[in-house]
Design a protein around this motif. Structure first.
Motif, short mmCIF file in Angstrom:
data_model
loop_
_atom_site.label_atom_id
_atom_site.label_comp_id
_atom_site.label_asym_id
_atom_site.label_seq_id
_atom_site.Cartn_x
_atom_site.Cartn_y
_atom_site.Cartn_z
N LEU A 77 39.86 91.11 12.05
CA LEU A 77 40.46 92.27 12.69
C LEU A 77 39.43 92.93 13.59
CD1 LEU A 77 41.96 91.78 9.87
CD2 LEU A 77 42.78 94.11 10.14
N THR A 78 39.91 93.50 14.69
CA THR A 78 39.02 94.06 15.70
C THR A 78 39.21 95.56 15.83
OG1 THR A 78 39.17 91.99 16.92
CG2 THR A 78 38.31 93.90 18.11
N CYS A 79 38.10 96.24 16.04
CA CYS A 79 38.12 97.68 16.29
C CYS A 79 37.21 97.95 17.48
CB CYS A 79 37.64 98.45 15.06
SG CYS A 79 37.47 100.23 15.30
N ASN A 80 37.77 98.49 18.55
CA ASN A 80 36.99 98.86 19.73
C ASN A 80 37.04 100.37 19.92
OD1 ASN A 80 36.36 96.11 20.90
ND2 ASN A 80 38.58 96.00 20.88
N PHE B 269 36.11 92.98 11.40
CA PHE B 269 36.31 93.03 9.96
C PHE B 269 36.90 91.68 9.53
CE2 PHE B 269 37.10 95.05 5.94
CZ PHE B 269 38.32 94.58 5.49
N HIS B 270 36.19 90.98 8.65
CA HIS B 270 36.61 89.65 8.22
C HIS B 270 36.97 89.66 6.74
CE1 HIS B 270 34.73 88.01 11.92
NE2 HIS B 270 33.78 88.89 11.67
N ILE B 271 38.05 88.97 6.42
CA ILE B 271 38.40 88.70 5.02
C ILE B 271 38.42 87.19 4.87
CG2 ILE B 271 40.05 89.02 3.15
CD1 ILE B 271 41.23 91.37 4.66
N THR B 272 37.50 86.66 4.09
CA THR B 272 37.47 85.20 3.89
C THR B 272 38.35 84.83 2.70
OG1 THR B 272 35.51 85.41 2.49
CG2 THR B 272 35.14 85.01 4.82
N ALA B 273 38.80 83.58 2.71
CA ALA B 273 39.66 83.07 1.62
C ALA B 273 40.78 84.07 1.33
CB ALA B 273 38.83 82.82 0.37
N SER B 274 41.51 84.45 2.37
CA SER B 274 42.52 85.51 2.24
C SER B 274 43.60 85.14 1.22
CB SER B 274 43.13 85.81 3.60
OG SER B 274 43.73 84.64 4.11
N GLN B 275 44.14 86.19 0.63
CA GLN B 275 45.17 86.05 -0.40
C GLN B 275 46.35 86.93 -0.04
OE1 GLN B 275 43.09 87.52 -3.80
NE2 GLN B 275 41.51 85.92 -3.73
N PRO B 276 47.56 86.60 -0.52
CA PRO B 276 48.72 87.47 -0.26
C PRO B 276 48.46 88.92 -0.65
CG PRO B 276 49.47 85.37 -1.11
CD PRO B 276 47.96 85.34 -1.19
N ALA B 277 47.65 89.14 -1.69
CA ALA B 277 47.34 90.51 -2.12
C ALA B 277 46.51 91.28 -1.10
CB ALA B 277 46.60 90.48 -3.46
N ASP B 278 45.96 90.59 -0.11
CA ASP B 278 45.21 91.25 0.95
C ASP B 278 46.14 91.85 2.00
OD1 ASP B 278 42.75 88.60 0.87
OD2 ASP B 278 42.73 90.55 -0.17
N SER B 279 47.42 91.56 1.92
CA SER B 279 48.38 92.07 2.89
C SER B 279 48.43 93.59 2.82
CB SER B 279 49.78 91.49 2.63
OG SER B 279 49.76 90.08 2.76
N ALA B 280 48.14 94.23 3.95
CA ALA B 280 48.08 95.69 4.02
C ALA B 280 47.77 96.06 5.47
CB ALA B 280 47.00 96.25 3.09
N THR B 281 47.67 97.35 5.72
CA THR B 281 47.18 97.82 7.02
C THR B 281 45.72 98.21 6.87
OG1 THR B 281 49.35 98.62 7.72
CG2 THR B 281 47.44 99.58 8.81
N TYR B 282 44.91 97.78 7.81
CA TYR B 282 43.47 98.04 7.76
C TYR B 282 43.10 98.98 8.92
CZ TYR B 282 43.27 94.49 4.22
OH TYR B 282 43.48 93.77 3.05
N PHE C 167 40.40 108.20 12.93
CA PHE C 167 40.93 106.90 12.54
C PHE C 167 41.62 106.20 13.69
CE2 PHE C 167 40.40 106.67 7.95
CZ PHE C 167 40.09 107.97 7.64
N GLY C 168 41.55 104.87 13.68
CA GLY C 168 42.36 104.08 14.58
C GLY C 168 43.78 103.98 14.04
N THR C 169 44.64 103.34 14.80
CA THR C 169 46.05 103.22 14.40
C THR C 169 46.24 102.17 13.31
OG1 THR C 169 46.37 101.68 16.21
CG2 THR C 169 46.99 103.96 16.60
N GLY C 170 45.24 101.30 13.13
CA GLY C 170 45.34 100.29 12.08
C GLY C 170 45.98 99.00 12.56
N THR C 171 45.63 97.93 11.90
CA THR C 171 46.24 96.62 12.13
C THR C 171 46.86 96.14 10.82
OG1 THR C 171 44.66 96.01 13.85
CG2 THR C 171 45.86 94.22 12.77
N ARG C 172 48.11 95.72 10.92
CA ARG C 172 48.80 95.24 9.72
C ARG C 172 48.51 93.75 9.54
NH1 ARG C 172 54.06 93.50 9.17
NH2 ARG C 172 54.86 93.54 7.06
N LEU C 173 48.02 93.42 8.38
CA LEU C 173 47.72 92.03 8.03
C LEU C 173 48.75 91.52 7.05
CD1 LEU C 173 45.82 89.52 7.94
CD2 LEU C 173 44.63 90.65 6.05
#
Lengths: 110, 114
Positions: free
Chosen positions: A21-24, A75-88, A100-106
């Motif tokens: 995920l990217t944040c500028n 922002f990196h999440i390695t070996a992602s899992q369904p439980a990682d699904s959220a807004t970051y 805060f930024g608006t967030g990215t939904r993963l």
């Protein structure tokens, strides 16, 4: 004024892959940058903080980078899992307050 | 797990009513905040406090008011609720450390004004 940009489009990846995920940000030089996770209907939860003099920070499967020249954090999440699904959300400090930024939904699918 | 509590979690109220959203934290933090967030939208800081008897307005103009009489308590009040006040209100607290200003959020209060 300070502006934080995160990809507003949802990121869909397969379980086991690495999510990035990217944040500028513009018009500011924060002393540190933070990442939070927010689940639907809940308050954000702090994940990681990285300072301007740090290039990279790790915590378990999470990794954050901070490039003050590019004014960007990844922002990196390695070996992602369904439980990682959220807004970051990324957040940067501004005179003792966080914006805060608006967030990215993963979405991680099996 | 953060020790910051908000009540009520959900509130549906009629236009013109006065409401108070409660927020308490047991961490002894000096700094407290109120953020407003509409579904799928970004967090906006509406009020903050550096300690007892300190209150400041945030970046987003709000008709609500706050008070900080005790360190652990930071209630938000709307004297006359309107449908435009319908939103999620998130209370938070933090303690400054050399490592940074990490914020701990409550679960949020969902307000619907009909």
């Amino acid at each position: 004024s300070q502006k934080i940009e995160q990809n507003s489009e949802a990121l869909n990846i397969q379980e086991g892959k690495t999510a990035t995920l990217t944040c500028n940000y513009t018009n500011y030089s924060p002393a540190y940058l933070q990442w939070y996770r927010q689940d639907p209907g809940r308050g954000p939860v702090f994940l990681l903080l990285i300072r301007e003099n740090e290039k990279e920070k790790r915590k378990e499967r999470l990794k954050v980078t901070f490039d003050t020249t590019l004014k960007q954090s990844l922002f990196h999440i390695t070996a992602s899992q369904p439980a990682d699904s959220a807004t970051y959300l990324c957040a940067l400090d501004r005179t003792d307050k966080l914006i805060f930024g608006t967030g990215t939904r993963l979405q991680v699918f099996p | 797990e953060a020790d910051i509590y908000q009540t009520p979690r959900y509130l549906v109220i009629g236009t013109g009513k006065k409401i108070t959203l409660e927020c308490s934290q047991t961490m002894g933090h000096d700094k407290m905040y109120w953020y407003q967030q509409d579904p799928g939208m970004e967090l906006h800081l509406i009020h903050y406090s550096y300690g007892v008897n300190s209150t400041e307005k945030g970046d987003l103009s709000s008709e609500s008011t706050v008070s900080r009489i005790r360190t652990e308590h930071f209630p938000l009040t709307l004297e006359s609720a309107r449908p435009s006040h319908t939103s999620q209100y998130l209370c938070a607290s933090s303690e400054w450390r050399v490592s940074g200003n990490t914020i701990y959020f409550g679960e949020g209060s969902w307000l619907t004004v009909v």
